[in-house]
Design a protein around this motif. Structure first.
Motif, PDB file in Angstrom:
ATOM      1  N   LYS A   1     -15.200 -17.345-103.569  1.00  0.00           N
ATOM      2  CA  LYS A   1     -15.434 -16.492-102.392  1.00  0.00           C
ATOM      3  C   LYS A   1     -16.727 -15.693-102.513  1.00  0.00           C
ATOM      4  O   LYS A   1     -17.410 -15.433-101.516  1.00  0.00           O
ATOM      5  CB  LYS A   1     -14.274 -15.509-102.205  1.00  0.00           C
ATOM      6  N   ASN A   2     -17.047 -15.282-103.729  1.00  0.00           N
ATOM      7  CA  ASN A   2     -18.194 -14.400-103.934  1.00  0.00           C
ATOM      8  C   ASN A   2     -19.471 -15.149-104.297  1.00  0.00           C
ATOM      9  O   ASN A   2     -20.494 -14.523-104.612  1.00  0.00           O
ATOM     10  CB  ASN A   2     -17.872 -13.376-105.023  1.00  0.00           C
ATOM     11  N   HIS A   3     -19.441 -16.457-104.248  1.00  0.00           N
ATOM     12  CA  HIS A   3     -20.630 -17.238-104.571  1.00  0.00           C
ATOM     13  C   HIS A   3     -21.640 -17.166-103.433  1.00  0.00           C
ATOM     14  O   HIS A   3     -21.289 -17.002-102.261  1.00  0.00           O
ATOM     15  CB  HIS A   3     -20.244 -18.697-104.841  1.00  0.00           C
ATOM     16  N   ALA A   4     -22.907 -17.295-103.761  1.00  0.00           N
ATOM     17  CA  ALA A   4     -23.987 -17.192-102.772  1.00  0.00           C
ATOM     18  C   ALA A   4     -23.876 -18.246-101.676  1.00  0.00           C
ATOM     19  O   ALA A   4     -24.407 -18.066-100.567  1.00  0.00           O
ATOM     20  CB  ALA A   4     -25.337 -17.315-103.477  1.00  0.00           C
ATOM     21  N   SER A   5     -23.206 -19.347-101.949  1.00  0.00           N
ATOM     22  CA  SER A   5     -23.062 -20.414-100.956  1.00  0.00           C
ATOM     23  C   SER A   5     -22.288 -19.948 -99.726  1.00  0.00           C
ATOM     24  O   SER A   5     -22.546 -20.400 -98.602  1.00  0.00           O
ATOM     25  CB  SER A   5     -22.354 -21.630-101.569  1.00  0.00           C
ATOM     26  N   VAL A   6     -21.343 -19.026 -99.912  1.00  0.00           N
ATOM     27  CA  VAL A   6     -20.560 -18.495 -98.796  1.00  0.00           C
ATOM     28  C   VAL A   6     -21.460 -17.682 -97.875  1.00  0.00           C
ATOM     29  O   VAL A   6     -21.470 -17.870 -96.653  1.00  0.00           O
ATOM     30  CB  VAL A   6     -19.374 -17.648 -99.304  1.00  0.00           C
ATOM     31  N   LYS A   7     -22.229 -16.791 -98.459  1.00  0.00           N
ATOM     32  CA  LYS A   7     -23.143 -15.968 -97.661  1.00  0.00           C
ATOM     33  C   LYS A   7     -24.174 -16.837 -96.937  1.00  0.00           C
ATOM     34  O   LYS A   7     -24.558 -16.555 -95.789  1.00  0.00           O
ATOM     35  CB  LYS A   7     -23.855 -14.955 -98.553  1.00  0.00           C
ATOM     36  N   ALA A   8     -24.614 -17.917 -97.581  1.00  0.00           N
ATOM     37  CA  ALA A   8     -25.609 -18.795 -96.961  1.00  0.00           C
ATOM     38  C   ALA A   8     -25.092 -19.384 -95.651  1.00  0.00           C
ATOM     39  O   ALA A   8     -25.841 -19.493 -94.664  1.00  0.00           O
ATOM     40  CB  ALA A   8     -25.997 -19.910 -97.930  1.00  0.00           C
ATOM     41  N   VAL A   9     -23.818 -19.742 -95.622  1.00  0.00           N
ATOM     42  CA  VAL A   9     -23.244 -20.326 -94.401  1.00  0.00           C
ATOM     43  C   VAL A   9     -23.103 -19.266 -93.316  1.00  0.00           C
ATOM     44  O   VAL A   9     -23.444 -19.500 -92.145  1.00  0.00           O
ATOM     45  CB  VAL A   9     -21.878 -20.984 -94.695  1.00  0.00           C
ATOM     46  N   TYR A  10     -22.606 -18.081 -93.681  1.00  0.00           N
ATOM     47  CA  TYR A  10     -22.466 -17.004 -92.694  1.00  0.00           C
ATOM     48  C   TYR A  10     -23.829 -16.620 -92.119  1.00  0.00           C
ATOM     49  O   TYR A  10     -23.971 -16.400 -90.910  1.00  0.00           O
ATOM     50  CB  TYR A  10     -21.786 -15.788 -93.319  1.00  0.00           C
ATOM     51  N   ASP A  11     -24.839 -16.540 -92.986  1.00  0.00           N
ATOM     52  CA  ASP A  11     -26.176 -16.176 -92.518  1.00  0.00           C
ATOM     53  C   ASP A  11     -26.721 -17.207 -91.531  1.00  0.00           C
ATOM     54  O   ASP A  11     -27.437 -16.863 -90.590  1.00  0.00           O
ATOM     55  CB  ASP A  11     -27.137 -16.042 -93.699  1.00  0.00           C
ATOM     56  N   GLU A  12     -26.363 -18.450 -91.737  1.00  0.00           N
ATOM     57  CA  GLU A  12     -26.866 -19.508 -90.869  1.00  0.00           C
ATOM     58  C   GLU A  12     -26.145 -19.565 -89.522  1.00  0.00           C
ATOM     59  O   GLU A  12     -26.754 -19.813 -88.479  1.00  0.00           O
ATOM     60  CB  GLU A  12     -26.729 -20.868 -91.561  1.00  0.00           C
ATOM     61  N   LEU A  13     -24.834 -19.305 -89.535  1.00  0.00           N
ATOM     62  CA  LEU A  13     -24.036 -19.516 -88.324  1.00  0.00           C
ATOM     63  C   LEU A  13     -23.810 -18.260 -87.482  1.00  0.00           C
ATOM     64  O   LEU A  13     -23.608 -18.359 -86.268  1.00  0.00           O
ATOM     65  CB  LEU A  13     -22.673 -20.101 -88.701  1.00  0.00           C
ATOM     66  N   VAL A  14     -23.809 -17.099 -88.112  1.00  0.00           N
ATOM     67  CA  VAL A  14     -23.467 -15.856 -87.402  1.00  0.00           C
ATOM     68  C   VAL A  14     -24.689 -14.948 -87.356  1.00  0.00           C
ATOM     69  O   VAL A  14     -25.242 -14.598 -88.402  1.00  0.00           O
ATOM     70  CB  VAL A  14     -22.307 -15.127 -88.117  1.00  0.00           C
ATOM     71  N   PRO A  15     -25.181 -14.575 -86.183  1.00  0.00           N
ATOM     72  CA  PRO A  15     -24.642 -14.870 -84.845  1.00  0.00           C
ATOM     73  C   PRO A  15     -25.338 -16.023 -84.136  1.00  0.00           C
ATOM     74  O   PRO A  15     -25.139 -16.216 -82.940  1.00  0.00           O
ATOM     75  CB  PRO A  15     -24.909 -13.573 -84.102  1.00  0.00           C
ATOM     76  N   ALA A  16     -26.151 -16.817 -84.859  1.00  0.00           N
ATOM     77  CA  ALA A  16     -26.956 -17.842 -84.196  1.00  0.00           C
ATOM     78  C   ALA A  16     -26.099 -18.828 -83.402  1.00  0.00           C
ATOM     79  O   ALA A  16     -26.463 -19.225 -82.296  1.00  0.00           O
ATOM     80  CB  ALA A  16     -27.794 -18.592 -85.237  1.00  0.00           C
ATOM     81  N   LYS A  17     -24.944 -19.201 -83.970  1.00  0.00           N
ATOM     82  CA  LYS A  17     -24.081 -20.168 -83.280  1.00  0.00           C
ATOM     83  C   LYS A  17     -22.704 -19.611 -82.971  1.00  0.00           C
ATOM     84  O   LYS A  17     -22.065 -20.031 -82.004  1.00  0.00           O
ATOM     85  CB  LYS A  17     -23.966 -21.444 -84.123  1.00  0.00           C
TER      86      LYS A  17
END
Length: 343
Positions: free
Chosen positions: A314-330
Motif C-alpha cells: 500500500k505504501n509503495h511509490a507505485s500506488v502514488k504514481a497511479v493516483y497522480d496519473e488518474l486523479v483528477p485527470a480522469k
C-alpha cells in the motif's frame, strides 16, 4: 350458358337460406373477438464473458437466466457463452455499443468508453468486499451505471472479479521490489502500465485469452488477477508463485446493448433488473465461498501461496504514481472520496 345460370341460382338460394336460418335462431353465430390477445413476447439474449465455463461468472449468469425464466414466465431467457466465444472484453464493449452483442461481463476495457471506470484501477481503493459493495450497490454506483447510456450502453449491474493477486513463474513475490525486472502482463489500460513501471517491471498489455500460452513460453513472467481466475484457468500450473497482494478490487460490469434493452417491454424491465441483481448476488457469494478452497487445491497441486504484508504494498511509490496519473485527470476527486467513504 343455361347450365351456368342454373348453378348461380342454386348458390344464391343456399346463401339466402343460411342467412334466414341464422336469423331465426336455428344456429348461434359467435361474434369474432374484436382484439385477440397478442402472443407473449419471447426474447432470448446472448450473454458473453471471457472466463472458463466453471467460473462464477458463468454460474451467476445462469442464475440470472433461471430467475428471468421464473419472473417473466419464460418470456425472457439468456444463452451464456464463456471463454471469449463472443469476443474479448474490448469486443464485448464495442459490440454492446454498436448493438451486435446483447450482454457482456467486462472489467478494465470499459474505462476506454467511460473514464469514470478508471476509478477501479486505483490500487487499495477498497478495504474489503463489504466496503466495495456499499459503493457499487448504492446511489453512486447506480449513477455510474446510468451514465453509460451516454455511450449507447445500458449499465445493468456490478458483478465481481474480486481482489487481484500477483502471480508469476520466476520467484516468490513478497514485496514490490521483488517484481523488478519481470515481464508482467497487464490489462489494456494505462493505469496498470504505470503501476508496474513504477515497480521496475516490464508491463505488456495482452488479451486474457493469450495469458496461458505466454506464461508457458516465458513471453511473460506473470500477471495479476483474482484467485478464482487463477484456479479455473489453471494458471498456477505454469506460474506457481501466487502472492496475496489484493492490490486492486475489480468489479465486473454487466453491460447491455441499448437496442436489446429497448426490446424488453416496459412491464418486464423491473423483473429483468431484479433477475440481474439476483444473479449478481449469487455470483459474488460463490466467488467468496470458493476462494479458500481453491487456494488449498492450488497448494496441493504444487503452487506456493505467499501471504504478504499488504501495508508494504500500500505504501509503495507505485500506488502514488497511479493516483497522480488518474486523479483528477480522469477520475474526479469527489468520486474517489465517495468510494473511499462508502459505508
Amino acid at each position: 350458358m343455361f347450365k351456368t345460370r342454373k348453378i348461380v341460382t342454386v348458390i344464391l338460394m343456399v346463401s339466402f337460406m343460411a342467412v334466414l336460418f341464422a336469423g331465426c335462431g336455428g344456429g348461434k353465430q359467435e361474434p369474432a373477438a374484436p382484439n385477440a390477445p397478442a402472443e407473449p413476447v419471447k426474447l432470448v439474449f446472448k450473454a458473453g464473458h471471457v472466463l472458463a465455463a466453471d467460473h462464477p461468472y458463468q454460474k451467476g449468469l445462469l442464475k440470472m437466466d433461471e430467475l428471468l425464466n421464473e419472473k417473466t414466465n419464460g418470456q425472457i431467457r439468456l444463452e451464456v457463452f464463456p471463454g471469449s466465444q463472443l469476443g474479448g472484453e474490448r469486443e464485448l464493449c464495442e459490440g454492446a455499443q454498436t448493438g451486435t452483442v446483447d450482454l457482456g461481463l467486462v472489467t478494465a476495457p470499459l474505462a476506454n468508453f467511460d473514464q469514470n471506470w478508471f476509478i477501479f484501477d486505483l490500487p487499495y481503493l477498497f478495504d474489503s468486499k463489504a466496503h466495495a459493495y456499499a459503493f457499487l450497490d448504492g446511489p453512486d454506483g447506480k449513477a455510474m451505471l446510468d451514465g453509460l447510456a451516454g455511450k449507447n450502453i445500458k449499465g445493468v449491474a456490478f458483478f465481481e472479479t474480486g481482489f487481484f493477486n500477483v502471480f508469476d513463474n520466476e520467484r516468490p513475490l513478497k514485496t514490490p521490489d521483488d517484481v523488478k525486472g519481470l515481464t508482467i502482463r497487464t490489462m489494456e489500460n494505462q493505469a496498470y502500465l504505470t503501476y508496474f513501471k513504477a515497480m521496475g517491471a516490464n508491463p505488456v498489455p495482452m488479451a486474457y485469452g493469450e495469458i496461458f500460452t505466454a506464461l508457458q513460453n516465458n513471453t511473460i513472467n506473470g500477471t495479476l488477477i483474482p484467485i478464482a481466475s487463477i484456479y479455473t484457468s489453471k494458471f498456477h500450473e505454469v506460474a506457481p508463485y501466487v502472492s496475496r497482494t489484493q492490490n486492486f478490487y475489480c468489479p465486473t460490469t454487466l453491460i447491455m446493448s441499448l437496442a436489446s434493452w429497448n426490446k424488453i417491454p416496459d412491464d418486464l424491465k423491473d423483473e429483468f433488473m431484479a433477475a440481474a441483481e439476483g444473479g449478481r448476488d449469487y455470483m459474488r457469494q460463490l466467488l467468496t465461498d470458493s476462494e479458500n478452497e481453491q487456494i488449498e487445491k492450488m497448494k496441493a497441486e504444487g503452487a506456493e501461496v505467499i501471504e504478504v504484508d499488504k501495508n508494504v504494498w500500500k505504501n509503495h511509490a507505485s500506488v502514488k504514481a497511479v493516483y497522480d496519473e488518474l486523479v483528477p485527470a480522469k477520475v474526479p476527486q469527489a468520486l474517489v472520496d465517495k468510494a473511499k467513504n462508502a459505508k
